[in-house]
Write an enzyme that holds these catalytic residues in place. Structure first.
Site, PDB file in Angstrom:
ATOM      1  CB  THR A   1      -0.568  -0.238   1.728  1.00  0.00           C
ATOM      2  OG1 THR A   1      -1.518  -1.117   1.329  1.00  0.00           O
ATOM      3  CG2 THR A   1      -2.028   1.727   1.181  1.00  0.00           C
TER       4      THR A   1
ATOM      5  NE  ARG B   1      -6.999  -9.254   1.227  1.00  0.00           N
ATOM      6  CZ  ARG B   1      -6.335  -8.817   1.203  1.00  0.00           C
ATOM      7  NH1 ARG B   1      -6.074  -7.283   0.366  1.00  0.00           N
ATOM      8  NH2 ARG B   1      -5.723  -8.385   2.275  1.00  0.00           N
TER       9      ARG B   1
ATOM     10  N   GLY C   1      -8.560  -5.234   2.395  1.00  0.00           N
ATOM     11  CA  GLY C   1      -7.490  -5.980   3.218  1.00  0.00           C
ATOM     12  C   GLY C   1      -8.107  -4.754   4.287  1.00  0.00           C
ATOM     13  CG  ASP C   2      -4.767  -2.398   6.133  1.00  0.00           C
ATOM     14  OD1 ASP C   2      -4.076  -3.611   5.029  1.00  0.00           O
ATOM     15  OD2 ASP C   2      -3.458  -1.908   5.981  1.00  0.00           O
TER      16      ASP C   2
ATOM     17  N   GLY D   1       1.031  -3.929   4.635  1.00  0.00           N
ATOM     18  CA  GLY D   1       1.644  -4.970   4.446  1.00  0.00           C
ATOM     19  C   GLY D   1       0.703  -5.803   4.969  1.00  0.00           C
TER      20      GLY D   1
ATOM     21  N   GLY E   1      -3.169  -7.036   4.859  1.00  0.00           N
ATOM     22  CA  GLY E   1      -4.718  -6.736   5.827  1.00  0.00           C
ATOM     23  C   GLY E   1      -4.977  -7.611   6.528  1.00  0.00           C
TER      24      GLY E   1
END
Ligand code: GLY
Length: 306
Positions: A149, A177, A179-180, A201, A203
């Site tokens: 990211t 999906r 992620g963070d 990194g 998520g």
């Protein structure tokens, strides 16, 4: 008042230079982070963000982005957005509304289209070729080494803190999906009364610690930015390793309301920062027994760093 900007990975260097120029010339943190991330979203040499991002399991580049303003606490986010040039611009626009701030998939695309955001097929020959080479292999998915990211955190001369993120997410992720990076508190957070943060990194592991909200809470309670960042990353890494013998890559950048920066990481992690006392410089952060060792990367070493 002081200005400062910090961003994830070496890929953010050019964007950080341009964000610094904006802040130096009385521009605001909002403009600075959008410019910085926009540069990375447009560069096809980075395969985890924007143009030439790596596809999901179906071969589609579906992207996530988040934006938060620390003065108003307003935030916007998009998940699994396909076919647009700048997901972070769409997230920023969504932050103007009182509700419906986080849109995903076709809903996010409809909103972006309706508001005239530039469309672009982000799948390039290069990213499709990588997809063809890797998609048949059975292996556990993990954060994309050295890039992942792009996150920017900035403080402007008015005392406003802003945080934003953009990514194509985990290579070969399932359709749908997230992620963070588009999830407030996990991948990004900003509060003028506490500080601001962005994560990179894996998520799924970052989300287990709600890391960006956590680090801002520690700063609000008096921790320095650096001790807060080191602590949240090493605590989560220890906790996950104890429970299941493994924690994937986690790195975090943060800034307090005075513009002091902090970095926590459980892998070697390059970041860029600048403020009113020095221009954009590349650093390497490494985990060091619950703390973080940070070294300035000289021009001669830059080519060896992701
Ligand atoms: N940190 C980006 C992702 O896991 O999607």
């Amino acid at each position: 008042m002081k200005w400062a900007v910090i961003s994830t990975w070496k890929m953010s260097y050019e964007g950080n230079l341009q964000a610094s120029d904006i802040l130096k010339n009385q521009g605001n943190a909002e403009e600075a982070v959008l410019r910085g991330i926009g540069i990375v979203e447009d560069d096809p040499s980075f395969h985890s963000v924007g143009y030439s991002g790596l596809p999901d399991i179906e071969g589609h580049v579906r992207m996530d982005a988040g934006f938060m303003h620390g003065r108003t606490l307003s935030f916007g986010a998009v998940g699994a957005l396909e076919g647009f040039r700048s997901p972070v611009q769409v997230a920023h626009k969504l932050a103007e509304r009182p509700t419906n701030n986080f849109l995903v998939g076709e809903g996010a695309a409809e909103y972006a289209r309706k508001h005239g955001f530039e469309e672009r097929d982000n799948l390039t020959d290069d990213s499709y070729q990588r997809y063809l080479e890797e998609s048949g292999k059975l292996k556990p998915l993990s954060a994309y080494k050295g890039h992942d990211t792009v996150g920017f955190v900035a403080l402007d001369r008015n005392g406003d803190l802003v945080s934003a993120t953009s990514t194509s997410g985990l290579f070969l992720k399932d359709k749908g999906r997230l992620g963070d990076s588009p999830v407030i508190g996990c991948g990004f957070y900003a509060d003028n009364e506490a500080g601001a943060a962005a994560a990179t990194g894996l998520g799924e592991d970052i989300a287990k610690g709600v890391l960006c909200y956590q680090v801002c809470t520690l700063m609000k309670n008096g921790y320095s930015a650096q001790s807060a960042a080191s602590q949240v990353v090493s605590d989560l890494t220890r906790s996950l390793t104890k429970r299941r013998e493994h924690c994937d890559s986690i790195s975090l950048i943060c800034m307090d309301k005075e513009g002091n920066i902090g970095v926590g990481t459980n892998i070697p992690f390059a970041f860029v920062c600048a403020d009113d006392t020095h221009p954009a410089q590349l650093y390497l952060a490494e985990p060091a027994e619950g703390d973080t060792r940070i070294t300035l990367i000289s021009a001669t070493e830059i080519s060896g760093i992701d």
